[in-house]
Design a protein around this motif. Sequence first.
Motif, PDB file in Angstrom:
ATOM      1  N   ALA A 110       0.827  -1.149   0.024  1.00 16.80           N
ATOM      2  CA  ALA A 110      -0.008   0.094  -0.002  1.00 16.80           C
ATOM      3  C   ALA A 110       0.905   1.223   0.042  1.00 16.80           C
ATOM      4  O   ALA A 110       0.497   2.272  -0.425  1.00 16.80           O
ATOM      5  CB  ALA A 110      -1.003   0.130   1.063  1.00 16.80           C
ATOM      6  N   ALA A 114       0.307   4.141  -2.798  1.00 14.59           N
ATOM      7  CA  ALA A 114       0.345   5.535  -2.613  1.00 14.59           C
ATOM      8  C   ALA A 114       1.547   6.383  -3.323  1.00 14.59           C
ATOM      9  O   ALA A 114       0.921   7.254  -3.789  1.00 14.59           O
ATOM     10  CB  ALA A 114       0.583   5.918  -1.072  1.00 14.59           C
ATOM     11  N   VAL A 130      -2.671  10.883   1.790  1.00 15.97           N
ATOM     12  CA  VAL A 130      -3.124   9.522   2.416  1.00 15.97           C
ATOM     13  C   VAL A 130      -3.892   8.675   1.412  1.00 15.97           C
ATOM     14  O   VAL A 130      -4.573   9.161   0.789  1.00 15.97           O
ATOM     15  CB  VAL A 130      -3.855   9.612   3.628  1.00 15.97           C
ATOM     16  CG1 VAL A 130      -4.311   8.367   4.415  1.00 15.97           C
ATOM     17  CG2 VAL A 130      -3.181  10.601   4.683  1.00 15.97           C
ATOM     18  N   LEU A 132      -5.767   4.998   0.788  1.00 14.95           N
ATOM     19  CA  LEU A 132      -6.434   3.834   1.488  1.00 14.95           C
ATOM     20  C   LEU A 132      -6.867   3.069   0.195  1.00 14.95           C
ATOM     21  O   LEU A 132      -7.472   3.348  -0.802  1.00 14.95           O
ATOM     22  CB  LEU A 132      -7.829   4.132   2.259  1.00 14.95           C
ATOM     23  CG  LEU A 132      -7.538   5.062   3.308  1.00 14.95           C
ATOM     24  CD1 LEU A 132      -9.126   5.281   3.703  1.00 14.95           C
ATOM     25  CD2 LEU A 132      -6.759   4.176   4.473  1.00 14.95           C
ATOM     26  N   THR A 133      -6.489   1.571   0.181  1.00 14.80           N
ATOM     27  CA  THR A 133      -6.942   0.678  -0.762  1.00 14.80           C
ATOM     28  C   THR A 133      -7.839  -0.467   0.042  1.00 14.80           C
ATOM     29  O   THR A 133      -7.427  -0.928   0.944  1.00 14.80           O
ATOM     30  CB  THR A 133      -5.918  -0.018  -1.377  1.00 14.80           C
ATOM     31  OG1 THR A 133      -6.340  -1.120  -2.341  1.00 14.80           O
ATOM     32  CG2 THR A 133      -4.854  -0.658  -0.484  1.00 14.80           C
ATOM     33  N   SER A 140      -2.974   0.746   3.224  1.00 16.47           N
ATOM     34  CA  SER A 140      -2.819   2.292   3.420  1.00 16.47           C
ATOM     35  C   SER A 140      -1.482   2.884   3.411  1.00 16.47           C
ATOM     36  O   SER A 140      -0.568   2.061   3.837  1.00 16.47           O
ATOM     37  CB  SER A 140      -3.376   2.966   4.794  1.00 16.47           C
ATOM     38  OG  SER A 140      -2.750   2.360   5.734  1.00 16.47           O
ATOM     39  N   ALA A 157       1.459   3.857   9.201  1.00 11.38           N
ATOM     40  CA  ALA A 157       0.459   4.007   8.026  1.00 11.38           C
ATOM     41  C   ALA A 157      -0.815   2.810   8.009  1.00 11.38           C
ATOM     42  O   ALA A 157      -1.083   2.357   6.831  1.00 11.38           O
ATOM     43  CB  ALA A 157       0.811   4.184   6.696  1.00 11.38           C
ATOM     44  N   ILE A 159      -3.302   1.964   8.746  1.00 10.32           N
ATOM     45  CA  ILE A 159      -4.848   2.748   9.121  1.00 10.32           C
ATOM     46  C   ILE A 159      -5.936   1.559   8.890  1.00 10.32           C
ATOM     47  O   ILE A 159      -6.926   1.785   9.721  1.00 10.32           O
ATOM     48  CB  ILE A 159      -5.246   3.687   8.181  1.00 10.32           C
ATOM     49  CG1 ILE A 159      -4.022   4.997   8.210  1.00 10.32           C
ATOM     50  CG2 ILE A 159      -6.643   4.327   8.391  1.00 10.32           C
ATOM     51  CD1 ILE A 159      -4.184   6.078   7.199  1.00 10.32           C
ATOM     52  N   ILE A 241      -8.215  10.130  10.325  1.00  7.51           N
ATOM     53  CA  ILE A 241      -7.275  10.751   9.446  1.00  7.51           C
ATOM     54  C   ILE A 241      -7.264  12.095   9.484  1.00  7.51           C
ATOM     55  O   ILE A 241      -6.104  12.796   9.444  1.00  7.51           O
ATOM     56  CB  ILE A 241      -7.574   9.910   8.149  1.00  7.51           C
ATOM     57  CG1 ILE A 241      -7.134   8.436   8.145  1.00  7.51           C
ATOM     58  CG2 ILE A 241      -6.298  10.622   6.842  1.00  7.51           C
ATOM     59  CD1 ILE A 241      -7.672   7.983   6.930  1.00  7.51           C
ATOM     60  N   ILE A 250      -6.953  12.574   0.432  1.00  7.82           N
ATOM     61  CA  ILE A 250      -7.068  11.569   0.609  1.00  7.82           C
ATOM     62  C   ILE A 250      -7.467  10.807  -0.637  1.00  7.82           C
ATOM     63  O   ILE A 250      -8.519  11.184  -1.156  1.00  7.82           O
ATOM     64  CB  ILE A 250      -8.098  11.088   1.873  1.00  7.82           C
ATOM     65  CG1 ILE A 250      -7.696  11.820   3.141  1.00  7.82           C
ATOM     66  CG2 ILE A 250      -8.257   9.635   2.076  1.00  7.82           C
ATOM     67  CD1 ILE A 250      -8.659  11.803   4.444  1.00  7.82           C
ATOM     68  N   ILE A 252      -8.751   7.321  -2.354  1.00 10.21           N
ATOM     69  CA  ILE A 252      -9.192   5.844  -1.982  1.00 10.21           C
ATOM     70  C   ILE A 252      -9.566   4.709  -2.993  1.00 10.21           C
ATOM     71  O   ILE A 252     -10.147   5.431  -4.105  1.00 10.21           O
ATOM     72  CB  ILE A 252     -10.744   6.139  -1.288  1.00 10.21           C
ATOM     73  CG1 ILE A 252     -10.808   6.956  -0.178  1.00 10.21           C
ATOM     74  CG2 ILE A 252     -11.270   4.489  -0.891  1.00 10.21           C
ATOM     75  CD1 ILE A 252     -12.233   7.440   0.422  1.00 10.21           C
TER      76      ILE A 252
END
Length: 310
Positions: A110, A114, A130, A132-133, A140, A157, A159, A241, A250, A252
């Motif tokens: 992740a 990013a 940031v 997120l997957t 993350s 990270a 998360i 976050i 952010i 996603i």
Amino acid sequence: MDLAAGFDIGGTQIKFGLVDKKGKVFFKGTRATPLELQALGETLENVCDEMKKRAGRRKILAAGFGFPGIFSPEKEIIVQSPNFPALDGFPLRPFLRRYFDLPFYIDNDANLAAYGEWNLMGPKKPVSLVFLTLGTGVGSGIILEGRIWHGQAGFAAEIGHITVNPEGERCHCGNLGCLETEVSARALVRNYLEALKKKEKTMARGITARDITLLARKGDGAARKSFERAGYFLGLGLGIIINVLNPEIIVIGGGVTAAGNLLLKPALKEARKRCFRAAFASTRIRRARLGNDAGFIGASFFARERLESA
């Protein structure tokens, strides 16, 4: 045109590709992830051989590998991988050296996704990002001032393993009620089945998160409830976050986000409630642009950058 190879090794799939320095994908593919390590190495070796054939006269400079789990950059091991436990404590560099004759570099999957998203944001890249997957689990990564933020020992990270539901299910990491237990593909399936009657549950055996997405789009009540619950907990996570980091953006991604607003609308509604209004307003939240390619593209950029800095 020199190329770099990228590998995104997930709990169910290996995604890989050859990428140029501008982020253009020259070749890409997928393989099922073998859960036995020798078979994994042999699969990666076969993919590397295929890449060399595809590259032709073009040079492959280096390879980057993203592995799932808590990664120690100093020791180059996965300390703990909740969704691929065979990797726990496994020394990755001597293992990969048996199968590769290219220079290669390793990080968390992740983190590299990013890095891929950040690298392709154009000349005015955000100072902080940031990522997120949402897929089999929740990965993350954090980018600060153009660098992957690893934390003191490399374990930053994570998360996906913040607690959002103290009364929730046991996560593969050992904690109760992690974000991963509430917003992953597995969580969507669990939510959906819990909303069904006993007879309906029998008929729904083998259902997937993708199936639930299609049902929700058709107005199925249980499917929509599944996304509302997942969106609520994703909103809690986003609120944490934003209040802690107040990042510029952010992003996603992951397969679960194919549901679009079915998930994101309740998530943003809840996040807005949980944040200082000024903090929420100053953070952009959007879907990933690279889709499932983010991991291997980021791994290729990472390998190229590490090779140049070496």
